[in-house]
Every structure is written in C-alpha cells, then in structure tokens.
Scaffold this active site. Structure first.
Site, PDB file in Angstrom:
ATOM      1  N   ARG A  44       0.820  -1.035  -0.046  1.00  0.00           N
ATOM      2  CA  ARG A  44      -0.226  -0.121  -0.121  1.00  0.00           C
ATOM      3  C   ARG A  44       0.938   1.329  -0.147  1.00  0.00           C
ATOM      4  O   ARG A  44       1.913   1.230   0.640  1.00  0.00           O
ATOM      5  CB  ARG A  44      -0.864   0.059   1.167  1.00  0.00           C
ATOM      6  N   ASP A  89     -15.480   2.245   3.219  1.00  0.00           N
ATOM      7  CA  ASP A  89     -15.292   0.856   3.410  1.00  0.00           C
ATOM      8  C   ASP A  89     -16.298  -0.101   3.232  1.00  0.00           C
ATOM      9  O   ASP A  89     -16.303  -1.184   3.374  1.00  0.00           O
ATOM     10  CB  ASP A  89     -14.824   0.789   4.912  1.00  0.00           C
ATOM     11  N   ARG A  98      -9.819  -3.098  -4.128  1.00  0.00           N
ATOM     12  CA  ARG A  98     -11.425  -3.787  -3.704  1.00  0.00           C
ATOM     13  C   ARG A  98     -12.476  -3.414  -5.094  1.00  0.00           C
ATOM     14  O   ARG A  98     -13.041  -4.147  -5.393  1.00  0.00           O
ATOM     15  CB  ARG A  98     -11.768  -2.876  -2.776  1.00  0.00           C
ATOM     16  N   ARG A 107     -12.539  -7.232   4.513  1.00  0.00           N
ATOM     17  CA  ARG A 107     -13.932  -6.822   3.912  1.00  0.00           C
ATOM     18  C   ARG A 107     -14.654  -7.335   2.743  1.00  0.00           C
ATOM     19  O   ARG A 107     -15.648  -7.653   2.278  1.00  0.00           O
ATOM     20  CB  ARG A 107     -13.917  -5.297   3.818  1.00  0.00           C
TER      21      ARG A 107
END
Ligand code: S3P
Length: 465
Positions: free
Chosen positions: A141, A337, A368, A411
C-alpha cells in the site's frame, strides 16, 4: 491491576498467507434479534495513540479487540507506553507529547493501514529512527501520501522507501505546515494533525471532501486546541502544537462498518428483522446508510444520543425490496469501506447500481474495485468496472456457487459471505483468517442471528463464471 492484565498478544498477520481458512455461506432463513457489534476500529486506534501521548491515565471501554488495534497497542508498548486491560477497561499510562521511547526492534502493523499511517505522524515528532513493517497486503500500500507531508515537516525516511518495510527518522523540531489533501483520506489528515501536535505553532490540513473526523473530535476531547473552518467547499482543520493532551475516559461506540454486514444480511434474507444497538452514526461515516435509504431499505435509527463526543444510535433493519441507484462520487469518503458490501447488496436490488468515484478503493487492503467485481462475476452476477465506477446489475435470481479470492482483505471476505446468505448455491471465500483484523466475532454474531455457514466443498466451488 490483576496479574491477568497482560500485554495484548496479537497473532502474526503473516500467518494468514500460510494458513488460509476457506468458508462458505449458505442460504439462510430469516435473521432475527437484537445485538451489538464490536467497537469502532478508527476510534479504537486513536484512543490508544492519543492516550499514549497524553499526560496521566486514559481509560478506554468498548475498545475493538481485533488484530489491527492490538498491533497498535503492541507498537505503543514497544515505544515505552504501559497499556493493559483490567476487567472490561483498557488503561493507557500516557508519556506526554513527544515522550515515546526508542523501541528495541521493528514495529509490526500487520494488515493495518490506519495503524501504520497514524503512527508515522506520531513517530515523526520523536527524535529517533524506527523500523516499521507489515503483512503482504500492507507492504503493497502507498505510504508516500503520508510520508511526503511528514518529510516537509522535517521527518526523514532513511531508506527512501515509499512502502513498508521502511525506517522513519523523526525529529523533536518538527516544522508546522499548511497542507491541502491530494486525495480525500482521513489517514493522511490524521497523520499530519498528530505530527502537528509535536510542532511549535499551527499546522493546517485543508480538505475539499469531508473525511471522517474522529481525530478532530477526540483531540478536542483530550483538551487539544483544534479549529475547523468551513467555507468555499473546503474544510480547514488547524491544530496548535507545543501543548499537552490530558488523559481522558473514552467510550468506543459500535463500528458502523462492521454493522454494515449485519444490516445487509437482514436486507438480503426474507423475513429478517434485526436491531443493532449502540452504533456510531457520525455523519462522516454514514454514507452507506444514506444510500440504503435511497434504495428503499426499511431502516431506522432509534434512540439517537451522544457518547464521548460522537453520535450513536440503535439501528433497526427489516428485509426490504431494494432498487438500484447511482451513488455519487462525493459520497465515497463517508462510505469508503462499505462498497464491497453495497456491491453485493446491489445484486439483490432491482435494476442497475452505479457506484462512482472509487479510485481510492484500489489502494485498500486489496484492490477492492477489482476484487469485488471478480467475486461477483464468479457468482454469476453481471458486474463491471469502468474507470473508477463499479456497475452491478441486480434483480435476477442469484446463482452463487462461486469461489471468491479475498487477497488478504477482511471486507471482501465478509461482504461475500453476507452475499451467500441469500444465493441459491453457497458462496465460498478462499480465506477468512484475516477477518480477525477487524471483526473476529463476525461468524458467531451472524450465527446468533440465524445465518448459516459451512466448511466448503472446495470441489464444487468455482472461481470463474
Ligand atoms: C480510516 C480511514 C479510511 C478507511 C480506513 C480507516 C481511518 O482510509 O478506509 O479503514 O481510521 O482514518 P483513508 O483515510 O485512507 O481513506
């Protein structure tokens, strides 16, 4: 403190890659009941960090006891701050602003971008060099977004790295700055404001899109001088450095990002009626709930109140017939999120759901945007990514039966397990071990409400359409 009040012992996040724990979610009957979700992750990290640089004692109830937060606690202990648990209360004996000490070894932040980035702001104000590491996901990241402003305040990255692992050299002579956020990120904002506490004078962060404001609220709670000026579509947040924070009592409300999975499950499974008590409803975090209202969800906030400077409420949600919507880009920071869950929920809405302005999703615990689209396609859903927009076609019968690749992303795992509670065939995720980073009770809590999971039949799960 009793002898049992030990140091937290987080499991090593790197284990996840070695020992994946796949799981399937199967079609469930109506979910019912009243429950709570664990403490908010963002507030938990901040309570520990601010407690560590306050004077005297900070007590925290409702702290999220998940790997991400326990890694932050462990890092602060390694920096010389006593932290322990007694009964239900965590106690932090603060070292004062600039009072942390050189750790013996590297600080390991596991999977947590918030832990690593906020800690960079804290370490920037200390005259020492500290090695920072993380798991495979965190090591990919971008850290330059936080390191660049911190460098302009006087910190240095000794190895010149822009990703973990890296060695950050702080200074006791930080220079205050005025900084306009290039991307809407509460982590960047918070790192700079925390560093600003250690600089002499006023440090200002300017944001054009409001991001979560827990740092500002909690710093005020700890007695810091924090000013927010709104106008011309911007928010300028100024912290005055050079003073002390005072240890306080903090109550951590339930995490709305964890509650989102339970809420979505109730919306998906016919006949469901679920209430989640004591959830944070800070308006910088409730974009998901606003969107659900627009989709026609039967959802109400009950018993709205304030606790420790943050608004909270009980959320009641009943199974609803949903319609697809366009989610505008300016809403993204307030539900950043929740997009994987919203995308899975959109499968059950009639028509198309367009989620715009999602560039930041590409640099979360995984990409994501790609992971969500791939997981949906593997389960027979028409989904696609166009630039920074995710488009999901809902309304038909949802086949399921697919295998979802989670890329160490909690998630992604929880969103697709929730999807599987309403599909014809089970939805399988390739790993659930990393759910412990944010919501260790996910499975048991869902099961209490009536959700059904099973050890997967890997031979029958498919990873493609
Ligand atoms: C967080 C901010 C958000 C969010 C993360 C927690 C925080 O990240 O995705 O889970 O606690 O400040 P960004 O600020 O980078 O968008």
């Amino acid at each position: 403190m009793p002898a049992a009040a030990k140091n937290p012992r987080p499991r090593k996040a790197v284990l996840h890659a070695a020992q994946p724990k796949p799981l399937s979610a199967t079609k469930s009957s109506a979910l019912k009941g009243k429950t709570r979700v664990p403490g908010d992750k963002s507030i938990s990290h901040r309570a520990l960090m601010f407690g560590a640089i306050a004077t005297r004692r900070t007590t925290i109830t409702g702290l999220l006891e998940a790997e991400d937060v326990l890694n932050t606690a462990k890092a602060l202990q390694a920096l010389g701050c006593p932290i322990r648990k007694s009964g239900n209360t965590w106690e932090v004996l603060g070292r004062g602003v600039g009072g942390l000490a050189q750790p013996q070894g590297a600080l390991d932040f596991g999977n947590s971008g918030t832990g690593a980035r906020l800690m960079m702001g804290l370490l920037a104000g200390h005259d020492m060099a500290v090695r920072m590491t993380g798991d495979a996901s965190l090591s990919k990241r971008p850290m330059g977004r936080v390191l660049d402003p911190l460098k302009s305040m006087g910190a240095e990255v000794l190895d010149g790295a822009v990703r973990l692992p890296l060695t950050l050299r702080g200074t006791a002579d930080l220079v205050p700055i005025e900084y306009r956020l290039p991307v809407p990120s509460a982590q960047i904002k918070s790192a700079i404001l925390i560093a600003g506490l250690h600089a002499t004078g006023a440090t200002t962060v300017i944001e054009t899109e409001a991001t979560r404001d827990h740092t500002e609220r909690m710093l005020r709670h700890f007695g810091a001088e924090v000013r927010t000026v709104e106008g011309n579509g911007t928010r300028a947040i100024t912290v005055t450095g050079g003073g002390e924070l005072e240890g306080r009592a903090v109550t951590v409300p339930g995490d709305p990002s964890s509650a989102a999975f339970l809420v979505a499950a109730a919306l998906i499974v016919p006949g469901s009626d679920v209430t989640i008590e004591g959830v944070l409803v800070n308006p910088t975090r409730t974009g998901f709930y606003t969107t659900l209202g627009e989709m026609g969800a039967d959802i109400s906030l009950l018993n709205e109140r304030e606790e420790g400077g943050e608004p909270i409420a009980d959320i009641r949600v009943r199974h609803s017939r949903l319609v697809g919507v366009r989610v505008p880009p300016e809403r993204a920071p307030s539900m950043i999120d929740e997009y994987p869950m919203l995308a899975c929920l959109a499968v059950h809405a009639v028509g198309e759901t367009r989620m715009e302005g999602l560039a930041e999703l590409k640099v979360k615990e995984s990409d994501r945007l790609a992971a969500t689209a791939a997981g949906l396609i593997a389960n027979g859903v028409a989904a696609k990514v166009e630039a920074d927009t995710l488009i999901v076609q809902g309304g038909g019968k949802v086949r399921g039966g697919g295998m979802v690749v989670t890329h160490l992303d909690h998630r992604i795992a929880m969103a697709f397990l929730t999807l599987g509670l309403g599909t014809d065939r089970p939805v399988t995720v390739d790993d659930t071990a990393m759910i412990a980073t944010s919501f260790p009770e996910f499975r048991s809590l869902m099961e209490t409400l009536g959700a059904t999971f099973a050890e997967p039949d890997l031979a029958r799960s498919r990873s493609g359409p």
